[in-house]
Design an enzyme around this catalytic site. Sequence first.
Site, PDB file in Angstrom:
ATOM      1  NE  ARG A 284      -2.062  -2.258   2.689  1.00 24.66           N
ATOM      2  CZ  ARG A 284      -2.027  -3.492   2.180  1.00 24.66           C
ATOM      3  NH1 ARG A 284      -2.850  -3.821   1.213  1.00 24.66           N
ATOM      4  NH2 ARG A 284      -1.207  -4.403   2.649  1.00 24.66           N
ATOM      5  CB  THR A 285       3.490   2.586   2.251  1.00 24.95           C
ATOM      6  OG1 THR A 285       2.777   2.081   3.376  1.00 24.95           O
ATOM      7  CG2 THR A 285       4.017   3.958   2.590  1.00 24.95           C
TER       8      THR A 285
ATOM      9  CE  LYS B  54      28.073  -3.259  -7.751  1.00 24.23           C
ATOM     10  NZ  LYS B  54      28.214  -2.251  -8.807  1.00 24.23           N
TER      11      LYS B  54
ATOM     12  NE  ARG C 105       7.274   0.874   4.937  1.00 27.44           N
ATOM     13  CZ  ARG C 105       6.107   0.230   4.934  1.00 27.44           C
ATOM     14  NH1 ARG C 105       6.061  -1.044   4.595  1.00 27.44           N
ATOM     15  NH2 ARG C 105       5.002   0.852   5.237  1.00 27.44           N
TER      16      ARG C 105
ATOM     17  CG  HIS D 148       3.745   4.164   8.681  1.00 25.04           C
ATOM     18  ND1 HIS D 148       3.842   5.051   7.628  1.00 25.04           N
ATOM     19  CD2 HIS D 148       3.351   2.977   8.123  1.00 25.04           C
ATOM     20  CE1 HIS D 148       3.532   4.450   6.505  1.00 25.04           C
ATOM     21  NE2 HIS D 148       3.230   3.186   6.764  1.00 25.04           N
TER      22      HIS D 148
END
Length: 1827
Positions: free
Chosen positions: A1578-1579, A1606, A1627, A1655
């Site tokens: 969703r986000t 890396k 996120r 959030h």
Amino acid sequence: MASLVLEDGTTFKGRLFGASASVSGEVVFQTGMVGYPEALTDPSYKSQILTLTYPLIGNYGVPSDEDGEFGISKWFESSRIHATALIVGELSQNPSHWSSVKSLDQWLKEQGIPGLEGVDTRCLTKKIREKGTMLGKLVVEGTPAENILFDNPDSRNLVKEVSVKKPRVYNPDGNLRILAVDCGIKYNQIRCLCQRGAQVTLVPWDYPLDVYFDGLFISNGPGDPQHCKKTIENLRKIVCVENPKPVFGICLGHQLLSLVIGAETYKMKYGNRGHNQPCVHKGTGRCFITSQNHGFAVDPKTLPKDWDVLFTNSNDHTSEGIIHHHKPLFSVQFHPEHMAGPADLVSLFDVFLDAVRDFKMGTANKSGKVGFVVASVLGHQRRIMPGMPGEFVRPRKVLILGSGGLSIGQAGEFDYSGSQAIKALKEENIQTILINPNIATVQTSKGLADKVYFLPITPEYVTQVIKNERPDGVLLTFGGQTALNCGVELTKQGMTEDRKIFVEKMEEINEHVAPSEAAMSVEQAVAAAERLGYPVLIRSAFALGGLGSGFANSKEELITLVTQSFAHTSQVLVDKSLKGWKEIEYEVVRDAFDNCITVCNMENIDPLGIHTGESIVVAPSQTLNDYEYNLLRNTAIKVIRHLGIVGECNIQYALNPESEQVNARLSRSSALASKATGYPLAYVAAKLGLGIPLPDLKNSVTNSTTANFEPSLDYCVVKVPRWDLSKFLRVSTKIGSSMKSVGEVMAIGRSFEEAFQKALRMVDENCVGFDHTIKPVSEQELQIPTDKRIFVLAAALHAGYSVDHLYELTKIDRWFLHKMQNIVNHEKLLQTYNQDESLMPPEVMRKAKQLGFSDNGCLCICGCLTELAVRKLRRNWNILPVVKQIDTVAAEWPAHTNYLYLTYHGTEWDLSFEESHVMVIGSGVYRIGSSVEFDWCAVGCIMELRKMGYKTIMVNYNPETVSTDYDMCNRLYFDEISFEVVMDIYEMENPEGIILSMGGQLPNNIAMSLHRQQCRILGTSPEFIDSAENRFKFSRMLDTIGISQPRWKELSDTESAMHFCETVGYPCLVRPSYVLSGAAMNVAYTDSDLEKYLSSAVAVSKEHPVVISKFIQEAKEIDVDAVACDGVVIAIAISEHVENAGVHSGDATLVTPAQDINHKTMERIKSIVHAIGQELQVTGPFNLQLIAKDDQLKVIECNVRVSRSFPFVSKTLGVDLVALATQVIMGEEVEPVGLMKGKGVVGVKVPQFSFSRLAGADVVLGVEMTSTGEVACFGENRYEAYLKAMLSTGFKIPKKNVLLSIGSYKNKTELLPTVQALESLGYNLYASLGTADFYTEHGVKVMAVDWPFEEESDSPNKDKQRNIMDYLEENHFDMVINLSMRNSGGRRLSSFVTKGYRTRRMAVDYSVPLIIDIKCTKLFVQALRQIGQAPPLKTHVDSMTSQKLIRLPGKFKLTLCSFYWGGHGVSFYDAIVFGICCLFIPPEMPAAADAYTHPPPLARILSPQTGQVQVVSHLQPSPFLHPLVGQHILSVQQFTKEQMSHLFNVAHTLRLMVQKERSLDILKGKVMASMFYEVSTRTSSSFAAAMQRLGGSVVHFSECTSSTQKGESLGDSVQTMSCYADVIVLRHPEPGAVEKAAKHCRRPMINAGDGVGEHPTQALLDIFTIREELGTVNGMTITMVGDLKHGRTVHSLARLLTQYRITLRYVAPKNLSMPVEIVDFVASKGIKQEEFNSIEEALPDTDVLYMTRIQKERFVSKEDYKACFGQFVLTPHIMTGAKRKMVVMHPLPRVNEISVEVDTDPRAAYFRQAENGMYIRMALLATVLGR
């Protein structure tokens, strides 16, 4: 169980009753509604399986087989049952009748006959109708069907099987010897002969006829006549001779006589069996209703010469009788001996026996032929109407008197009957002129009557119209009592409805009437009562709805009643009381040629003593046997003939339920009877009034059969009244002989219970049916009925009262009580499944639906499911309603019109759903606040849709309306307006869409539920309807667009409410959301008022918020009606109230065009209307109410639907707003009309009150509506219009004496000039003491009068002074002006009876004109000064025409051209009528119409389907959001409450744009980097979608394909991405990582979740969702469930919620509770927090249930995870404990914490929550990037 198997293989399953035996025979149907004992014992049904089309059989049981006169069985037609089996819809288990000794089930068992119930008999009937009679077999379950062979009765000689074996003599002393050949004779044929003096010798079918007799009779019988060879031979010897003895044959006897003379017979497709077959007599053309039962017929073409047809069936044109030209030989196909059925032609037995007598005495040839005798007996009343010249002259022009304003006792039914009459007259090309000041009705619309006068229906005005129009006749019968009384005054003969004359007329024909005497004075009435004996019933003559009537048990009660009655009438009737008898009504129709039929018979559930308008009525009657049914039918016909009525009338009977006793009287229920049967009574009556014979009219439903027939119903109808007594102060709730109900509903079902429960829900949409929880048991209320008695009855049955005990208390017939008991019993059965619905067998649910339970009702009882879950369950079980037609003929003929209802008693639909229609929802029951004006809108909408070429569906259930007239639309569903039913119809019909905005508040209330189920709602989106209805959303919207409103506050507790009131100052207004007509709205002047009101407001809608606002006194109220298209307003009508704001707009006097509003205010009103229309994106009608004071305008409410004033402004200003709105809703292009200026006349609309009906109610105006109707008149100025309108409500202009009683000092001062004006007009002024003192001081001559003192002193000087009471009782005053102290808005709650109240109440009780408002007083007196008496008629002002006729004076040369206006071509004539008087001199130079300035006539903001798309490239961000521009969004702590509020407004606007598919270029050229180090659906998707919808683009960064592999650090990755993007969304699983990364970032960064930390965007979208769903966050209780330890969403949300006044509840596993730091932070903000162990505990008070998943990824070990998993799961069962308006949220993804079944619940908001995420993120991106 058993099945009926037809020869074509069709099978009908049902329940077996009677004998358990499998049988076969020929399947036939019979349409009679009574008479099953007679039918079953009729030998003609030998070997037939009889299907009865009426579904409720066995109601009156079976009588004992006793012998009557002549030793013939009193009740039966032969010694046993002859039918092979009986098929019915429903068998009555508990019969109720004084003659009953056993049930039908027992009787069939005794006789060895099986029966089958629970069959869709309508479906079976249609099958037989279409395929013809078929063989069938009834097979008991367990018997192999092939073992039972089909038996064809036509192959046997059935006559031989039923005929007697040896001769038998009846009435041996008779003087004429009749030989009767028994082919299967019915006992009543023998009785009819014996009663007329004959000795009857009954002989077997093959008996040689060589014995002596005077006349020969051939009976009816079963089977094919060809088998009776022997009988035919025997008859030939008698008939085929030169001079035969008289012969008379019936049914089979008729066929045998025809075969004897050489004619031929044939088998009919399905025969004629029923009690309503119309037969026309060949000689006189008269039509008779006959009883028939035959499957063979005679071919009239094969008759030999000298023979002729005697009768012909009007429907199928088969021969119904033959007669010889000169010999005494005749026969008929029908049964003149009736039993069961009508006895209209029983006189044929007299004709036969007279012929026998003449033949015997040798005078046969002298007296003329039998044919002549028949004609003279049947045609003896062939003369045209009494008192009419020999030849009836057809009128060219007819004047119709309407019924005026709707009041209690005469409501919308007269709009319906008047419209029908106008339709009928127009078809006959007769010009119609209508006088009716009721502007809200359909009949006063353009296109119906040729000319409408909006004038008072008084003799003075009617006389002026007659002089003006010179009509050929006046119709009084379609305007109720108003029109009748006016007609009586005009003719001054007093003949119309003088009740005393009626009694005398009844005595002339030996019909009983309740013993009664007429009295002209109180003394006469007392004397009459003494002679008759108490108790007595008092009734006023010339009153409708039992006005001024009541029961008196003593002399004191009598004097009080009679004194009040004489205020309304000059004559009262004193009747002996028959309280407790059954009340039955018949609707009778008669034409000028004496053809009579009864159309409908109805039975009141309540016994006599309750006015029929107050009673629950059932059609057809359920508890009358054939004898009573036809006895009453004959009486009705006798009465209408004797009174000489042409048209229709309604006769009411009192019937003793314990024996055979009857009394008759007249009344009116024609609208109900028309809708109940489908027979358009008013239409037919109007045609008959023109002298058209009834047989010439067609049945408008079948279009093929005649209207001269009696409808047979195959359903049951229940009418229930609606009372609105709670709106009135101090009114008595008792119901009795005087009407108080304001409306009624009619429900249709195939069982009584189904229709009954439907009707109770229709009356009040909040009621679930026959509900025992509404009222407690009270024996007193059962004995003395109130408006809620039916619910007391439910409670009593539920509490275990026996049916017999309840019968003694209520005198409601036991049959009905048993049916109600069935409902209660099933309810108790449903309750046993309330823990687990999965245990419920489907049959229990099906039975519940058949007993009329709604999905909502089942859920209330089961308590474990939501309405949608019940719906889903029943759909899975395939328990669906079927659609049945009402066709007036019980499926015997095909129907052409679609008059429909839904039922669960059926297996097939009566129609197919091929074409697409548009569905319009009507307004439902008339109530105070929603009446005929909404019906006008619904009808206008349907008519406009039809003009536009759409097929229409109407859903409504109000029998009084024009919208429920089945020829108004293509399909009429006469059914409930509830989510369940509308959804059922929607799913079957799949229409193009539903229009909800035309039916008032009721359809609006289900808008959201329908919308959530993906119904296509046409017009304004339900989301916006909700924004206008929800006071929080609406108020916030006004703030957003800068429109002023009175200060207000939402309510959670009394304390804060009082604090608010003190802050803004009393008075304050208390109002709930989603209400109509101000329900439970009140003005509080003190703290104690406030406390009282709050308790009542909270009761109205527990789950809708209650709002308190400052009540502004002395302000002007303005009503605006408008139509908009996609938010662009295209027509505005403005009306002003005469009264100050605070009087409900439905009770206020309205003036349009507004007279007192200046140009500047007008412009401001226009701009407000435009802003609100735009903001709510209105498509279609809407209405605004504003108040103006001290040059300030404030908006008080907005309804996104038609309003009460739509018809008034449309007709006054000449633009049909409903037609315009309909075009807009359907997407037509229309020209803007702008501000409607009108056509030079002023309209004034005045309320019609019905206080005289409501004993004790206080006459006060306030924010609660109390008027029942309205009238409007026109004038050249408002004074003229106001006087006419007042006169229309029954007000009389005072002649000399006026009483003043004026409250406050302020009012006295304001009224001084008015009182001086009254004095100068020559009135004698009287006043109460305080008022008199004030005006005397100011030099006005006033006589002081006082109230009598309660404790009368004996001092002599007291006797001389006459007081107010004496004056009022003597009708000394011509007008009373009474202004109470607190005049505006408030309702006094004290029980203290003030003098003011007594003055007002007595004025009403003694019919003295009363004015109770200061502004109205001023207007009225000003009008008296300017105009004096009643203003004269002015045709150009008072009338509105539909004609196109122009006479121009002198010599004019005109170029007539059509021009466009309002989207229609308008002729020159219309231009004149509509007041656009522009003459075109040079045709190419059009005159300028009113230039419409406000917004330029912009090209409509087009919906995308039309191609052009409007692009939005910039949003106006609020200054509050400036601090966020260019900033990182890392934590919820960054946001202030104001910023959130503004952000939400931006999100709301963007949401609308997306939903309207507008393309947005706000972030064109901008790039967003999406960096997700953790999985997300969703986000990440909603951020990406948000960016793209704003016109920007997205760069995705993925951990697994990037340099992170890396070893690149987070900081470096972020810095790199900030080189490419304008904004970064990040996120990361590690708490605090985002904050760290932001330090290295030059671009704004948005936190999309950091591990178990924060959030913020999720928290914002959560609060946005709460606000969008519930309107507000304040005052809510929010319960968080699940993993509260790891859930970053709940952490951010809890912090953010501290900015609001809320309560938090937590439900979590032990080790996963909310972290301490969050709990402490929340506590520090003063917010209450509570912990619970289960969802169930926390649920009842929860407004928002926030579910979260147990996050597997946050656990170290699998064991820990498993221990917590699955502890809290939300199921539909748990949801039943939640509030109706609660919302369930979840940040998603879910695992198992919300079961999938919950998804269908309308409260489940989690997917809407996910969608809101995109809008919030759009708003954030746009803000952060500074656009």
